[in-house]
Every structure is written in structure tokens, then in C-alpha cells.
Design an enzyme around this catalytic site. Structure first.
Site, PDB file in Angstrom:
ATOM      1  N   LYS A  40      -4.365   3.497   2.693  1.00  0.00           N
ATOM      2  CA  LYS A  40      -5.506   2.758   2.138  1.00  0.00           C
ATOM      3  C   LYS A  40      -6.562   3.718   1.596  1.00  0.00           C
ATOM      4  O   LYS A  40      -7.125   3.504   0.520  1.00  0.00           O
ATOM      5  CB  LYS A  40      -6.103   1.847   3.214  1.00  0.00           C
ATOM      6  CG  LYS A  40      -5.178   0.688   3.592  1.00  0.00           C
ATOM      7  CD  LYS A  40      -5.663  -0.020   4.845  1.00  0.00           C
ATOM      8  CE  LYS A  40      -4.751  -1.194   5.210  1.00  0.00           C
ATOM      9  NZ  LYS A  40      -5.024  -1.721   6.551  1.00  0.00           N
ATOM     10  N   LYS A  67       0.820  -1.231   0.000  1.00  0.00           N
ATOM     11  CA  LYS A  67       0.000   0.000   0.000  1.00  0.00           C
ATOM     12  C   LYS A  67       0.843   1.267   0.000  1.00  0.00           C
ATOM     13  O   LYS A  67       0.467   2.254  -0.633  1.00  0.00           O
ATOM     14  CB  LYS A  67      -0.984   0.019   1.166  1.00  0.00           C
ATOM     15  CG  LYS A  67      -0.333  -0.109   2.515  1.00  0.00           C
ATOM     16  CD  LYS A  67      -1.355  -0.285   3.610  1.00  0.00           C
ATOM     17  CE  LYS A  67      -0.676  -0.738   4.873  1.00  0.00           C
ATOM     18  NZ  LYS A  67      -0.135  -2.086   4.850  1.00  0.00           N
ATOM     19  N   GLU A 102      -5.001  -5.650  -5.257  1.00  0.00           N
ATOM     20  CA  GLU A 102      -6.184  -5.837  -4.402  1.00  0.00           C
ATOM     21  C   GLU A 102      -5.814  -5.999  -2.926  1.00  0.00           C
ATOM     22  O   GLU A 102      -6.478  -5.467  -2.038  1.00  0.00           O
ATOM     23  CB  GLU A 102      -6.966  -7.075  -4.884  1.00  0.00           C
ATOM     24  CG  GLU A 102      -8.241  -7.358  -4.138  1.00  0.00           C
ATOM     25  CD  GLU A 102      -9.283  -6.268  -4.333  1.00  0.00           C
ATOM     26  OE1 GLU A 102      -9.786  -6.108  -5.446  1.00  0.00           O
ATOM     27  OE2 GLU A 102      -9.580  -5.553  -3.346  1.00  0.00           O
TER      28      GLU A 102
HETATM   29  N1  HSE Z   1      -1.702  -3.280  10.035  1.00  0.00           N
HETATM   30  C1  HSE Z   1      -2.892  -3.365   9.247  1.00  0.00           C
HETATM   31  C2  HSE Z   1      -4.111  -3.369  10.136  1.00  0.00           C
HETATM   32  C3  HSE Z   1      -2.949  -4.552   8.354  1.00  0.00           C
HETATM   33  O1  HSE Z   1      -3.988  -3.384  11.351  1.00  0.00           O
HETATM   34  O2  HSE Z   1      -5.199  -3.333   9.605  1.00  0.00           O
HETATM   35  C4  HSE Z   1      -2.105  -4.415   7.143  1.00  0.00           C
HETATM   36  O3  HSE Z   1      -2.493  -3.289   6.400  1.00  0.00           O
END
Ligand code: HSE
Length: 440
Positions: A214, A113, A137
Site C-alpha cells: 500500500k 495491491k 482505488e
Molecule cells: N488485510 C488488510 C488489512 C486488508 O488488514 O488491512 C486488505 O488489504
């Protein structure tokens, strides 16, 4: 080219950590099943991994035909490798590896990401020039399909809002604070003991950076316009206290770290911050490490996706899903774009100062006549309208706690009013400022 070659898709993996192990296990154990389903055989032919301890984790019984090396260049320069799966994470040297793979006419699948949020545009340019594609994805929400649906089934819709719980670690911490009445520090330790939060430096999760990456990726795809991490406002959960959780509950709310992207008449707003949300909203029921995201569109109205946003099994399902997407259409003679870059617009970004929200404010004040009047006067001068308020007695002599929830107010005005409040002799401290999202 022989028929048997056309049906065989050769995969080269760069990095053999936790997720890669899951991908290896999934492809190895489901090879025949996948071949029957898509008419192509997925073969891992090369793995590059620098760490000898990780190499030892490659299961010996299925690895006899796999060339293993410590140098990514061995994967990138092998003309037999059709798809490069990059699972080392971080921007450097992943960018170099992925761009070399694309420049060599290889498809790329990644779960990275940071790389896609920061360098997605550059990578797409290289991919397009070489008539291949990069699929990612697994970079957002682990095992939950969201990028694929946004780029395919939902592509005709005008998506105008995304709201989600996109970080499992912080959701776990907030869940423990709410359900077990733990402090933030106790909950963080519990998350570290469970392996959800990093022990050495958990800031990527708890300060909201992971969620920012994200949201940047999701907003870019949903709103057809590049949104970078620098465009996303960020606040983590480290300042949330047990009292905030308790007061919020008393007022009918739950506290969640939300990622919110909106496109209002071509102006994008993207923000990650803790929010009070109605206790009876579905997002309030998303507990522990689970993730959920709502997507709002003019045609679909809304959809919600829910599931595991991390973990090797769930995430490897998304990685292999991308490999399958490429493999289904794969032809060594005629390469092509699978989804491609969909950022064809260049929309403005609204600053957080000019974004409107409702706010929860908790402050310690003197308990004597005229205090509320002074506070209300400051709020009034800055266009802050109070929706509700509760007062709590404290152990401090002549002291009280006031908890306010405001109506919608521009962030800039709210913060100006707080600066003024802090200067009042009757206000001892402003302890918490958290946005309130009513959600629909
Ligand atoms: N560390 C992230 C989370 C998962 O706690 O959602 C990987 O992106």
C-alpha cells in the site's frame, strides 16, 4: 451505435470471492440510483470464476442474463465487455488477465495491491499504448478514497509526506494488546477468530507486507516517482511485547504500525514499522480495524482520511467508484486515459541505514554501580544521544530493566551501538528496538 448501447456500460468480472460478491450486490441494488446519477447503466454481463462453490454464491434472481464461466478468457475475449473488474488478487495469473484486457482496449478496475505495487509500471505502459486506463482505488485503504484525490484534487500540490495506519489487522492486534492487556499471540488469535487475520498464514498482515504494497502505491502517486515494494523498509509487529505496550504507555506513547513515505528534496524514504507515537495524537486514537492516513502538501498543509480499510461493503464502494469514473466518460468510439500514470520523475530512494529516527530501547542489565556509565559511553561513541530513561526492578537477582528513548540518530549508528551494547558484560539482553515518531 444506438443510443441505448451508448448508455449501457458492460462489465465483466474475473473472480467472485468476498469483495466481488460485495461489488455485485452494490451494482445490483443501486443500478437505478447510479443510472440516474451518472446517466449510464452499469450491467454485469459476464463473470469468470474457477471455484464452483463461489459460483453458487451468485444470487440467482439477478444473474439470469449473466454469462458465467470458469475461464477468464471468456470475459477477456467478449467484445461486448467494456470494463473488466479483476478481483482474484495476487500477481499471477492476474497480470496476464489484466494485461490482456488492456491490450484488447478494455478498461480495467482492480483491488489488487500486489499487482499494482509490483507490476504497475508495466500495466500502465500497456494501458497507454491502447488508450485505456486501469483504476485501483480499492487496492489501498479499502473504502477510503485516497488514490483518486491524490490524482485529481491534490494533483497540483507538492506532496512531501504520507503517514498512516494502513493495515487493519495489525491495528486490531495492537489495539487489543493495549486495551485488553493481551499478549501478541492472544491478540493474533482474537484477530483470526474475528476473520481479520488469515488462520493458515497471517504473515502478509503481521509481518507488514500488506502495508508495504500500500505504501509503495501511495508513495509512487504522491511523489510522482515509481516506488516498488523492494524500495520500502519493512518490520512487522511480531516482536512487540506486552511490556513494550506498558512501558510506552507509561512514557506517554501508544504503539502503532505506521507506513511513512517522505520526499525530502527529491529523495524518497519509504518505511513500514511499529512506532511509538504520542498518546494524544489523532493516530493513537485510531482503533481496531480502522485505517487513517495523513497527507502533507505545501499548499494543503495536511489532510487526514479515516475509515474502513477492508471489508466487502466499504471496498466495493471504491471498486464501483472507479467503474463510475470510467463510465461517466465512456465512449466506445473514442477511448481515453482517465488518470494515467503520474510517475514522470525518477527520484532517489534513501536507504534505511541513512534514515534518522528516534528510538525506544528496552534491555535487561545487571543492577550494580557503573552499569549506566558503560552503556552511556557506548551510546556516546556512536552519536546516540539519550532523551529519557526509566529503570524498573525485575524478579531476576541483581537485575534491572532499562528503557531508553533516544534523540534523532541515524539508523546505522543506532544499530552499531546496539551490537556493541550486546557485548558488554553488564547488558544481559537487548529486548526491544522500536522507532519513535513524534508526528506533527
Ligand atoms: N488485510 C488488510 C488489512 C486488508 O488488514 O488491512 C486488505 O488489504
Amino acid at each position: 451505435m444506438k443510443d441505448k448501447d451508448i448508455k449501457k456500460i458492460n462489465i465483466g468480472m474475473i473472480g467472485f470471492g468476498y469483495i466481488a460478491h460485495g461489488v455485485f450486490e452494490l451494482i445490483s441494488s443501486q443500478k437505478e440510483y447510479i443510472a440516474k446519477k451518472i446517466g449510464k447503466q452499469l450491467d454485469i454481463i459476464r463473470i469468470a470464476e474457477k471455484d464452483p462453490d463461489k459460483i453458487k454464491k451468485i444470487p440467482g434472481d439477478v444473474s439470469s442474463n449473466i454469462k458465467i464461466s470458469s475461464d477468464a478468457a471468456d470475459v477477456l475475449s467478449d467484445p461486448e465487455v467494456d470494463i473488466v473488474v479483476e478481483l482474484i488478487g495476487g500477481i499471477d495469473p492476474a497480470f496476464e488477465f489484466v494485461s490482456s484486457a488492456l491490450a484488447a482496449g478494455k478498461y480495467v478496475v482492480t483491488a489488487n495491491k500486489d499487482l499494482m505495487a509490483n507490476r504497475g509500471r508495466d500495466l500502465y505502459r500497456i494501458a497507454e499504448k491502447n488508450n485505456v486506463d486501469i483504476l485501483f482505488e480499492a487496492s489501498v485503504l479499502g473504502g477510503i478514497p485516497i488514490i483518486g484525490p491524490l490524482k485529481t484534487t491534490l494533483a497540483s500540490d507538492r506532496i512531501y509526506k504520507i503517514v498512516g495506519i494502513v493495515n487493519g489487522t495489525t491495528n486490531y492486534i495492537l489495539t487489543r494488546m493495549e486495551k485488553d492487556s493481551l499478549s501478541f499471540d492472544q491478540s493474533l488469535k482474537a484477530a483470526q477468530d474475528m476473520g481479520y487475520a488469515e488462520k493458515a498464514n497471517p504473515s502478509s498482515d503481521i509481518e507488514g507486507y500488506d502495508a508495504v504494497y500500500k505504501l509503495a502505491i501511495l508513495s509512487s502517486i504522491a511523489f510522482n516517482s515509481r516506488v516498488t515494494p523492494a524500495n520500502v523498509y519493512r518490520e512487522g509487529i511480531t516482536r512487540i511485547t506486552s511490556s513494550d505496550i506498558e512501558f510506552a504507555r507509561e512514557m506517554g506513547y501508544s504503539i502503532k504500525l505506521l507506513a511513512i513515505g517522505t520526499d525530502e528534496d527529491g529523495v524518497i524514504s519509504a518505511r513500514v514499522h511499529p512506532s511509538l507515537i504520542p498518546g494524544d495524537h489523532i493516530l493513537a486514537s485510531i482503533e481496531d480495524v480502522f485505517n487513517a492516513v495523513y497527507v502533507y502538501g505545501k499548499y494543503i498543509d495536511r489532510i487526514m482520511s479515516y475509515g474502513r480499510g477492508a471489508g466487502d461493503r466499504a471496498t466495493s464502494s471504491s471498486v464501483v467508484g472507479d467503474i463510475i469514473n470510467i463510465a461517466r466518460n465512456f465512449d466506445r468510439e473514442r477511448k481515453g486515459i482517465i488518470y494515467g500514470c503520474t510517475c514522470f520523475e525518477n527520484k532517489k530512494i534513501r536507504s534505511i541505514d541513512n534514515t534518522a529516527s528516534k528510538f525506544y530501547l528496552a534491555m535487561d542489565v545487571a543492577d550494580r554501580p557503573g552499569v549506566l556509565a558503560k552503556i552511556a559511553s557506548v551510546f556516546g561513541r556512536h552519536d546516540v544521544s539519550i532523551n529519557s530513561m526509566i529503570q524498573k526492578q525485575t524478579d531476576v537477582p541483581d537485575g534491572a530493566k532499562l528503557i531508553f528513548i533516544t534523540h534523532m540518530v541515524k539508523n546505522k549508528d543506532l544499530y552499531l551501538s546496539v551490537e556493541k551494547l550486546k557485548k558488554l558484560d553488564v547488558v544481559r539482553s537487548v529486548n526491544s528496538i522500536i522507532r519513535v515518531e513524534d508526528l506533527d
